[in-house]
Design a protein around this motif. Structure first.
Motif, PDB file in Angstrom:
ATOM      1  N   GLN A  60       0.755  -1.294   0.088  1.00  0.00           N
ATOM      2  CA  GLN A  60       0.088  -0.111  -0.042  1.00  0.00           C
ATOM      3  C   GLN A  60       0.900   1.186  -0.130  1.00  0.00           C
ATOM      4  O   GLN A  60       0.421   2.379  -0.387  1.00  0.00           O
ATOM      5  CB  GLN A  60      -0.871  -0.073   1.386  1.00  0.00           C
ATOM      6  N   LYS A  61       2.198   1.304   0.447  1.00  0.00           N
ATOM      7  CA  LYS A  61       2.872   2.382   0.358  1.00  0.00           C
ATOM      8  C   LYS A  61       3.200   2.797  -1.164  1.00  0.00           C
ATOM      9  O   LYS A  61       3.555   2.016  -2.032  1.00  0.00           O
ATOM     10  CB  LYS A  61       4.295   1.913   0.962  1.00  0.00           C
ATOM     11  N   SER A  76       1.930   8.889  -4.003  1.00  0.00           N
ATOM     12  CA  SER A  76       0.806   9.540  -3.339  1.00  0.00           C
ATOM     13  C   SER A  76       1.418  10.054  -2.034  1.00  0.00           C
ATOM     14  O   SER A  76       0.846  11.053  -1.775  1.00  0.00           O
ATOM     15  CB  SER A  76      -0.143   8.375  -2.920  1.00  0.00           C
ATOM     16  N   THR A  77       2.369   9.621  -1.564  1.00  0.00           N
ATOM     17  CA  THR A  77       3.129  10.134  -0.202  1.00  0.00           C
ATOM     18  C   THR A  77       3.622  11.583  -0.715  1.00  0.00           C
ATOM     19  O   THR A  77       3.506  12.554  -0.124  1.00  0.00           O
ATOM     20  CB  THR A  77       4.326   9.347   0.184  1.00  0.00           C
ATOM     21  N   ALA A  94       1.029  18.814  -1.042  1.00  0.00           N
ATOM     22  CA  ALA A  94       0.022  19.642  -0.790  1.00  0.00           C
ATOM     23  C   ALA A  94      -0.188  20.150   0.661  1.00  0.00           C
ATOM     24  O   ALA A  94      -0.367  21.387   0.649  1.00  0.00           O
ATOM     25  CB  ALA A  94      -1.477  18.574  -0.760  1.00  0.00           C
ATOM     26  N   ILE A  95       0.351  19.325   1.632  1.00  0.00           N
ATOM     27  CA  ILE A  95       0.417  20.159   2.906  1.00  0.00           C
ATOM     28  C   ILE A  95       1.559  21.373   3.002  1.00  0.00           C
ATOM     29  O   ILE A  95       1.155  22.264   3.700  1.00  0.00           O
ATOM     30  CB  ILE A  95       0.876  18.982   4.001  1.00  0.00           C
ATOM     31  N   ASP A 113      -8.390  16.506   2.060  1.00  0.00           N
ATOM     32  CA  ASP A 113      -9.052  15.485   1.550  1.00  0.00           C
ATOM     33  C   ASP A 113      -8.175  14.214   1.063  1.00  0.00           C
ATOM     34  O   ASP A 113      -8.478  13.604   0.322  1.00  0.00           O
ATOM     35  CB  ASP A 113      -9.811  15.731   0.094  1.00  0.00           C
ATOM     36  N   LYS A 114      -6.934  14.034   1.852  1.00  0.00           N
ATOM     37  CA  LYS A 114      -6.210  12.954   1.464  1.00  0.00           C
ATOM     38  C   LYS A 114      -6.001  11.844   2.377  1.00  0.00           C
ATOM     39  O   LYS A 114      -6.018  10.812   2.054  1.00  0.00           O
ATOM     40  CB  LYS A 114      -4.887  13.671   1.432  1.00  0.00           C
ATOM     41  N   ASN A 115      -6.288  12.145   3.611  1.00  0.00           N
ATOM     42  CA  ASN A 115      -5.963  10.985   4.476  1.00  0.00           C
ATOM     43  C   ASN A 115      -7.299  10.573   5.162  1.00  0.00           C
ATOM     44  O   ASN A 115      -7.499  10.556   6.395  1.00  0.00           O
ATOM     45  CB  ASN A 115      -5.251  11.709   5.833  1.00  0.00           C
ATOM     46  N   ARG A 116      -7.958   9.911   4.313  1.00  0.00           N
ATOM     47  CA  ARG A 116      -9.312   9.092   4.551  1.00  0.00           C
ATOM     48  C   ARG A 116      -9.054   8.022   5.601  1.00  0.00           C
ATOM     49  O   ARG A 116      -9.899   7.532   6.120  1.00  0.00           O
ATOM     50  CB  ARG A 116     -10.158   8.901   3.340  1.00  0.00           C
TER      51      ARG A 116
END
Length: 128
Positions: free
Chosen positions: A16-17, A21-22, A28-29, A89-92
């Protein structure tokens, strides 16, 4: 059994890493929280230029809260409850976070005498 479970667990987590996406979440942060200018007094500053408590609270009100708890999408449609509170809206997976404050009394814990020279003040464990 345990070894099979741990092996499977590690494979799933590693699979999943995703470096891509990281990168996008980190970017974004950085863009929305750290590099976004905000008004503090008579000047526009960024997160890295904060020097006073007032600067921090201006950043919280003008940058952090609107970016974190925005109830609408960029097109104006309201967000579903599933997306509210998720950072950009990224860390669901963890579904957002909550800012809290824990208070404790100074020197309200047990500390061995030999550490007093290194730690003149003692704060108890506030987790829990």
């Amino acid at each position: 059994r345990y070894l099979v479970f741990v092996t499977f667990y590690i494979l799933v987590i590693h699979h999943q890493k995703s470096a891509e996406s990281t990168f996008y979440l980190t970017d974004a942060i950085r863009t929305h929280y750290s590099e976004s200018p905000f008004r503090s007094g008579t000047r526009d500053i960024t997160f890295d230029q904060m020097v006073t408590v007032g600067d921090f609270w201006n950043w919280m009100e003008q940058t952090f809260v609107p970016n974190t708890y925005d109830p609408f999408w960029s097109n104006g449609d309201p967000k579903d409850d599933y997306f509210k509170g998720a950072v950009l809206d990224k860390n669901r997976v963890v579904n957002g976070f909550r800012v809290t404050q824990r208070r404790s009394k100074v020197n309200d814990c047990l500390l061995q005498q030999r550490y007093n020279a290194f730690f003149p003040f003692c704060y108890p464990n506030t987790f829990g």
